[in-house]
Design an enzyme around this catalytic site. Structure first.
Site, PDB file in Angstrom:
ATOM      1  N   ASP A 115     -24.594 102.177 -15.266  1.00  0.00           N
ATOM      2  CA  ASP A 115     -23.977 101.074 -14.530  1.00  0.00           C
ATOM      3  C   ASP A 115     -25.065 100.068 -14.152  1.00  0.00           C
ATOM      4  O   ASP A 115     -26.031 100.429 -13.489  1.00  0.00           O
ATOM      5  CB  ASP A 115     -23.297 101.643 -13.272  1.00  0.00           C
ATOM      6  CG  ASP A 115     -22.736 100.546 -12.376  1.00  0.00           C
ATOM      7  OD1 ASP A 115     -22.401  99.472 -12.894  1.00  0.00           O
ATOM      8  OD2 ASP A 115     -22.647 100.775 -11.153  1.00  0.00           O
TER       9      ASP A 115
ATOM     10  N   ASP B 231     -20.339  95.748 -17.356  1.00  0.00           N
ATOM     11  CA  ASP B 231     -21.621  96.260 -16.845  1.00  0.00           C
ATOM     12  C   ASP B 231     -21.674  97.777 -16.744  1.00  0.00           C
ATOM     13  O   ASP B 231     -22.500  98.327 -16.030  1.00  0.00           O
ATOM     14  CB  ASP B 231     -21.973  95.605 -15.512  1.00  0.00           C
ATOM     15  CG  ASP B 231     -21.024  96.001 -14.398  1.00  0.00           C
ATOM     16  OD1 ASP B 231     -19.933  96.513 -14.699  1.00  0.00           O
ATOM     17  OD2 ASP B 231     -21.375  95.800 -13.230  1.00  0.00           O
ATOM     18  N   GLU B 232     -20.798  98.472 -17.469  1.00  0.00           N
ATOM     19  CA  GLU B 232     -20.833  99.936 -17.478  1.00  0.00           C
ATOM     20  C   GLU B 232     -20.664 100.450 -18.906  1.00  0.00           C
ATOM     21  O   GLU B 232     -19.793  99.971 -19.640  1.00  0.00           O
ATOM     22  CB  GLU B 232     -19.700 100.516 -16.639  1.00  0.00           C
ATOM     23  CG  GLU B 232     -19.866 100.325 -15.143  1.00  0.00           C
ATOM     24  CD  GLU B 232     -18.613 100.740 -14.409  1.00  0.00           C
ATOM     25  OE1 GLU B 232     -18.644 101.733 -13.675  1.00  0.00           O
ATOM     26  OE2 GLU B 232     -17.578 100.062 -14.600  1.00  0.00           O
TER      27      GLU B 232
HETATM   28 MG   LIG Z   1     -22.345  97.363 -11.776  1.00  0.00          MG
END
Ligand SMILES: [Mg+2]
Length: 408
Positions: free
Chosen positions: A10, A106-107
């Site tokens: 993450d 974003d993961e």
């Molecule tokens: Mg994040």
């Protein structure tokens, strides 16, 4: 069964930290990204750690953030830039395993071959450090034997941990995960939380110990899924196709030292173009968008740019990719010493749909490329190289002897 090793990686404050990469003078300043910075009621999409230290939170209106921190820098989002970096991160992770699944911008899930837990934690640290050094992003990593364990390890435990990583599996779930309030179970929203609280189920552990037949009677298959999530059961694979088809083919490399001159950088761009071209041909794909990413460093500030160009027609030719990437690089490079470079080809389509162009002279080149690929497959990656790769700037010779950045 051998335990699976799954990472959920993450990126922290992704948009806000990327804006800092693009604006090095803001490195130490409180920065937020907001949907519409010109309207005081616009909503904060992301806040950097400095801005968060003033109490600023995502999803609050700009005026509220300004009350907490009057000198906060408010920037508008650059989604294409964030998407480009996200694609760069996925192709970077493909060095470690083909099982890379973007979960959100974003993961990313990454499944690795089975290994001891200690080894997995070391590898997580190594990946975190490389992401920071080579792409400029801060990451947290949840490590689990299933995807739900990895996700909850990241969301609930990696943040508090000194190392930015955390492990969740059957051996420690009862101690770590089960005492948490039921609302923190992955997939449980407000309505489900209320239902469960009304049934007297307040913690994740209480749900895990609740009779399965009762949950099935109430909610059918969803009841069973809920129960399995509480117990960390999840057989779903980490696969690029779960959420999206492969959207790009990219390659990225970190240089052994800073490169200052176009003559050196050019050599690396050519190697990257050849590698992207080779892999597109392996996937029998053509791509119509060439992207380039570069990270440099000057006076301790990270600088980076990510740019892309749509071509008139799709290609997998190393020469076309190289020429496009070179032109982009030269247009946007401000002379900062370069530490890492990446090229990717996106907007992919199957190669057999390629339209014949009146000006097409690629036929002969195609067969040449296939011959080169066969030589490389048979005799190794350094069997056929551009003469320029033999110069000191050339990385292909060294890379051919490495796997995932390590010597074979
Ligand atoms: Mg994040």
């Amino acid at each position: 069964m051998e335990n699976r090793i799954i990472f959920l990686i993450d990126m922290q404050s992704f948009y806000a930290n990327l804006e800092k990469l693009a604006h090095p003078l803001l490195t130490d300043k409180p920065v937020v990204v907001a949907g519409d910075p010109s309207i005081r009621s616009g909503v904060i999409l992301a806040a950097c750690p400095t801005a968060k230290s003033y109490g600023i939170q995502t999803a609050e209106p700009i005026w509220q953030a300004q009350n907490k921190c009057p000198h906060v820098h408010i920037l508008k989002p650059h989604m294409q830039f964030y998407v480009n970096v996200s694609v760069t991160i996925s192709s970077f992770l493909e060095q470690y395993s083909a099982a890379v699944e973007p979960y959100s911008i974003d993961e990313v899930f990454l499944e690795l071959p089975a290994m001891e837990q200690g080894k997995a934690e070391q590898l997580a640290q190594h990946i975190k450090q490389r992401l920071l050094r080579e792409i400029g992003v801060q990451a947290r990593i949840g490590i689990g034997t299933t995807k739900v364990y990895a996700k909850m390890a990241c969301d609930h435990f990696a943040k508090e941990s000194r190392t930015g990583t955390a492990v969740l599996n059957d051996a420690n779930a009862a101690e770590l995960l089960w005492p948490l309030p039921i609302g923190r179970l992955f997939s449980v929203g407000n309505r489900m939380e209320t239902h469960l609280l009304n049934m007297g189920i307040r913690t994740i552990g209480q749900l895990a110990r609740h009779p399965l037949y009762d949950l099935k009677k109430r909610w059918g298959i969803n009841g069973e899924l809920l129960w399995q999530t509480a117990r960390g059961y999840d057989t779903s694979p980490v696969s690029p196709s779960t959420h999206q088809k492969r959207k790009s083919i990219g390659h990225h490399m970190t240089l052994p030292r800073d490169y200052y001159h176009w003559s050196e950088i050019k050599v690396v761009l050519r190697e990257l173009s050849e590698e992207v071209s080779r892999r597109s041909r392996q996937h029998t794909s053509l791509g119509q968008v060439v992207s380039i990413g570069a990270v440099g460093q000057e006076y301790g500030f990270k600088r980076s740019f990510h740019r892309q160009q749509r071509l008139f027609e799709p290609t997998n030719s190393g020469r076309v990719i190289f020429e496009t990437a070179s032109a982009l690089f030269k247009e946007y490079w401000d002379g900062t010493p370069i530490r890492s470079l990446g090229i990717s080809l996106s907007s992919l389509q199957p190669a057999h749909y390629k339209q014949l162009s009146l000006f097409d002279t690629d036929e002969d080149l195609d067969s040449l490329y296939h011959t080169i690929d066969q030589l490389k497959d048979k005799y190794g990656m350094d069997a056929v190289l551009h003469a320029s790769s033999l110069s000191p700037a050339g990385q292909a010779m060294i890379r051919a002897k490495k796997i995932g950045g390590h010597y074979k």
